[in-house]
Design an enzyme around this catalytic site. Structure first.
Site, short mmCIF file in Angstrom:
data_model
loop_
_atom_site.label_atom_id
_atom_site.label_comp_id
_atom_site.label_asym_id
_atom_site.label_seq_id
_atom_site.Cartn_x
_atom_site.Cartn_y
_atom_site.Cartn_z
N TRP A 102 0.96 -1.15 -0.01
CA TRP A 102 -0.10 0.10 0.15
C TRP A 102 0.75 1.33 -0.05
O TRP A 102 0.47 2.26 -0.62
CB TRP A 102 -0.97 -0.10 1.14
CG TRP A 102 -1.95 -0.93 0.90
CD1 TRP A 102 -2.51 -2.16 1.53
CD2 TRP A 102 -3.11 -0.74 -0.34
NE1 TRP A 102 -3.62 -2.81 0.91
CE2 TRP A 102 -3.93 -2.02 -0.23
CE3 TRP A 102 -3.30 -0.11 -1.44
CZ2 TRP A 102 -4.99 -2.23 -1.05
CZ3 TRP A 102 -4.27 0.00 -2.14
CH2 TRP A 102 -5.00 -1.59 -2.16
N ASP A 172 -1.52 6.69 6.40
CA ASP A 172 -2.75 5.93 6.01
C ASP A 172 -2.97 4.85 6.93
O ASP A 172 -2.28 3.74 7.18
CB ASP A 172 -2.18 5.18 4.42
CG ASP A 172 -3.29 4.21 4.15
OD1 ASP A 172 -4.54 4.04 4.51
OD2 ASP A 172 -2.94 3.63 2.87
N LYS A 196 -12.37 -1.46 5.81
CA LYS A 196 -11.50 -2.43 6.58
C LYS A 196 -12.29 -2.69 8.24
O LYS A 196 -12.59 -3.55 8.46
CB LYS A 196 -9.92 -2.12 6.71
CG LYS A 196 -9.30 -1.89 5.12
CD LYS A 196 -9.45 -2.86 4.41
CE LYS A 196 -8.88 -2.61 2.96
NZ LYS A 196 -7.99 -1.67 2.29
C1 LIG Z 1 -7.42 -1.23 1.35
C2 LIG Z 1 -6.40 -0.12 1.51
C3 LIG Z 1 -6.28 0.89 0.53
C4 LIG Z 1 -7.06 1.19 -0.48
O1 LIG Z 1 -8.23 1.26 -0.29
P1 LIG Z 1 -9.57 1.77 -1.43
O2 LIG Z 1 -10.58 2.12 -0.50
O3 LIG Z 1 -9.44 0.56 -2.18
O4 LIG Z 1 -8.98 2.80 -2.29
C5 LIG Z 1 -5.10 2.01 1.03
N1 LIG Z 1 -4.41 1.77 2.00
C6 LIG Z 1 -4.50 0.53 2.74
C7 LIG Z 1 -3.48 0.46 3.95
C8 LIG Z 1 -5.52 -0.32 2.58
O5 LIG Z 1 -5.53 -1.34 3.43
#
Ligand SMILES: *Cc1c(COP(=O)(O)O)cnc(C)c1O
Length: 360
Positions: A102, A172, A196
């Site tokens: 990511w 993030d 998530k």
């Molecule tokens: C799932 C995820 C993303 C991407 O998320 P989207 O909503 O599909 O753009 C980015 N960073 C992390 C750490 C993730 O787990």
């Protein structure tokens, strides 16, 4: 009706009381005669739903009043662009830490808007370790320092907030937000996709310190401009009203569970017993350094890809689903977010013991 234990990394399982409440309110939200989905986002009833979600989030995370909370669309991936567009603020570069798939994607997207300096990368060790903070190269002239607090695919998590090196710290937190307490005041910006650990897909949360906004690059789409979104309470256009409502229900459920410190204790207990089961066997393995194993996403391997396939198939037949690892890395992975009850982890550990007995 029978519900499975869903170990999906995202979209992922939601607390059952939240789903039951949404079902009960589905056709007629509290005497309005309509579903939340059918309401104007500008109506009094919906405004109250939206504001309650923000207030509960601020309370749970302890968000200081000089931070804006935005409910946006385009996922965390949209913010991979939104962050440099808003936070470069006339500077030429930003610093990123490369800890997994990511952060790697965040870096690639940011490069479209400015220079990215990679402070440290664990790509060479297969993303199984974190480079110690003392070895990072952080350029004090950069606009911000970005890292990924939990690498959902690789199963690597920061258990401390890294020193910001004098830069606004950007994180993030898509896959571990609300899993533990966090000192928001140490950050310039926190962002997280909802699907998530917070709610259904369709919503991304941005928590940003007020003084950092208002300097978007020319050409930034209005819907990605934090200043404009903040001025319009995230309703510059029609927001994803139903996911926002469901996120609010998840936050109410979280408050009923106690504090985020209580949630952290539960999550730690779940993760520790799963890792203990993996480590105690010579049959299962997890390659991640002990000091940065993720409490949310637990990858593990068996001796062959064929056997991993059999594992996932037999587990699913036993009501333990979505245990396949991400398509980019293979293997197996159990995602055990807030909504995964301890009984689900116990059931997985039992299943693993039985599977080892059969095939080990
Ligand atoms: C799932 C995820 C993303 C991407 O998320 P989207 O909503 O599909 O753009 C980015 N960073 C992390 C750490 C993730 O787990």
């Amino acid at each position: 009706m029978s519900r499975v234990f869903n170990f999906s990394a995202g979209p992922s399982m939601l607390p059952e009381p939240v789903l039951a409440r949404a079902r009960d309110e589905f056709l007629d939200y509290r005497g309005t005669g309509m579903s939340v989905m059918e309401m104007s986002h500008r109506s009094e009833v919906y405004t109250a739903i939206a504001q309650k979600a923000e207030a509960d989030l601020r309370e749970l995370l302890g968000v200081p009043s000089h931070y804006k909370v935005l409910f946006l669309q385009g996922g965390a991936s949209g913010q991979f662009a939104g962050i440099p567009m808003n936070l470069l603020r006339g500077k030429a570069s930003a610093v990123y830490v490369d800890t997994g798939i990511w952060s790697d994607k965040a870096i690639a997207e940011a490069r479209r808007y400015g220079e990215v300096r990679v402070a440290a990368s664990s790509k060479d060790n297969g993303y199984t370790k974190l480079i110690p903070r003392g070895e990072w190269q952080v350029d004090g002239d950069a606009a911000y320092l970005h890292y990924t607090s939990n690498e959902t695919i690789n199963g690597v998590e920061f258990h401390d907030v890294p020193d910001d090196g004098g830069l606004p710290l950007v994180c993030d937190m898509s896959s571990n937000i609300l899993s533990r307490p966090v000192d928001v005041s140490r950050y310039g910006l926190i962002y997280a996709g909802a699907q998530k650990n917070m709610g259904p897909a369709g919503l991304v949360l941005v928590i940003v310190r007020e003084d950092l906004i208002g300097h978007a690059l020319p050409g930034t789409p209005s819907i990605l401009d934090y200043k404009q979104q903040a001025e319009h309470h995230s309703m510059l256009n029609t927001p994803p009203t139903y996911p926002w409502y469901l996120l609010g229900l998840v936050l109410e459920w979280l408050k009923e569970q106690g504090s985020l410190a209580d949630m952290e204790r539960r999550n730690l207990r779940k993760a520790e017993k799963l890792y203990a089961a993996i480590d105690a066997s010579g049959f299962y393995s997890n390659p991640i350094d002990l000091n940065c194993r993720s409490r949310m996403n637990v990858p593990f391997r068996l001796r062959s890809a064929e056997l991993e396939k059999v594992f996932a198939k037999e587990a699913a037949a036993a009501g333990l689903v979505n245990l396949e690892g991400h398509r980019s890395v293979g293997g197996l992975r159990a995602s055990i977010y807030n909504a995964m009850p301890e009984a689900g982890v116990d059931a997985l550990i039992d299943f693993m013991a039985g599977f080892e007995h059969k095939y080990g």
